[in-house]
Scaffold this active site. Structure first.
Site: not given
Ligand code: IMP
Ligand code: MG
Length: 182
Positions: A45, A101-102, A105, A154-155, A161, A167
């Protein structure tokens, strides 16, 4: 606009401005630093964001990548973090790492990775994300550098992706609901 996209949330211009601002913040913070500045991109990402950011940083950063998984397929989180591809360095104690990071969440991926990299002996560890969804946190986590906050939607696009698609879009958008139900 791509025909799966309902609306654009972050335009190319906004991404460009955020990347320029973050690169300047990093240059300011690491000026005169005597370690090795390493941008550690999280695959897949972060690829577009990492490649824009590295061009704008003047402090000559080095590049590494890791691949982790926290999401299963689609839009559901699995809640656990697994390292799929690690990075290999002999002198990690010389490295000032910025994890790129992208999106953040739940916060689980980056809080796990920060702990992991510190445990491996990194000189310092900071985090940089293009997008942040603070309303979704399950563990407390605040990034050091952030492009912009986004609402709980969700983006996709600019690296992000849905089931490996979207992507390559140059902007960040929200998917049409019918894409999930197919
Ligand atoms: P976290 O560990 O829950 O903070 O998740 C982070 C990862 O979840 C990111 O690197 C993304 O790969 C994925 N992710 C979280 N939200 C989204 C979204 O809205 N769209 C796409 N991927 C997401
Ligand atoms: Mg990711």
């Amino acid at each position: 606009m791509n025909n799966g996209i309902l609306k654009i949330l972050v335009t190319e211009k906004e991404i460009e401005e955020a990347t320029t601002r973050i690169a300047a913040e990093i240059d300011r913070d690491y000026a005169g630093n005597n370690g090795r500045l390493v941008l550690l991109g999280i695959l897949k990402g972060s690829i577009p964001f990492l490649s824009e950011l590295m061009k704008k940083i003047k402090s000559n950063p080095e590049i590494e990548v890791m691949k982790v998984s926290s999401y299963g397929s689609g839009t559901k989180t699995s809640g656990s973090v697994k390292i799929i591809l690690d990075w290999q360095r002999e002198h990690i104690e010389e490295c000032d790492i910025i994890v790129v990071e992208d999106i953040i969440d739940s916060g689980r991926t980056l809080s796990y990775l920060c702990q992991y990299l510190k445990q491996k002996g990194a000189k310092s560890v900071r985090t940089c994300t293009l997008l942040d969804k603070p309303s979704r946190r399950e563990v407390e986590f605040v990034p050091d550098y952030c492009g912009m906050e986004v609402p709980d939607e969700f983006v996709v696009g600019f690296g992000l992706d849905y089931d490996e698609r979207y992507r390559a879009l140059p902007y960040v958008g929200v998917l049409k609901p019918e894409v999930y139900s197919n």
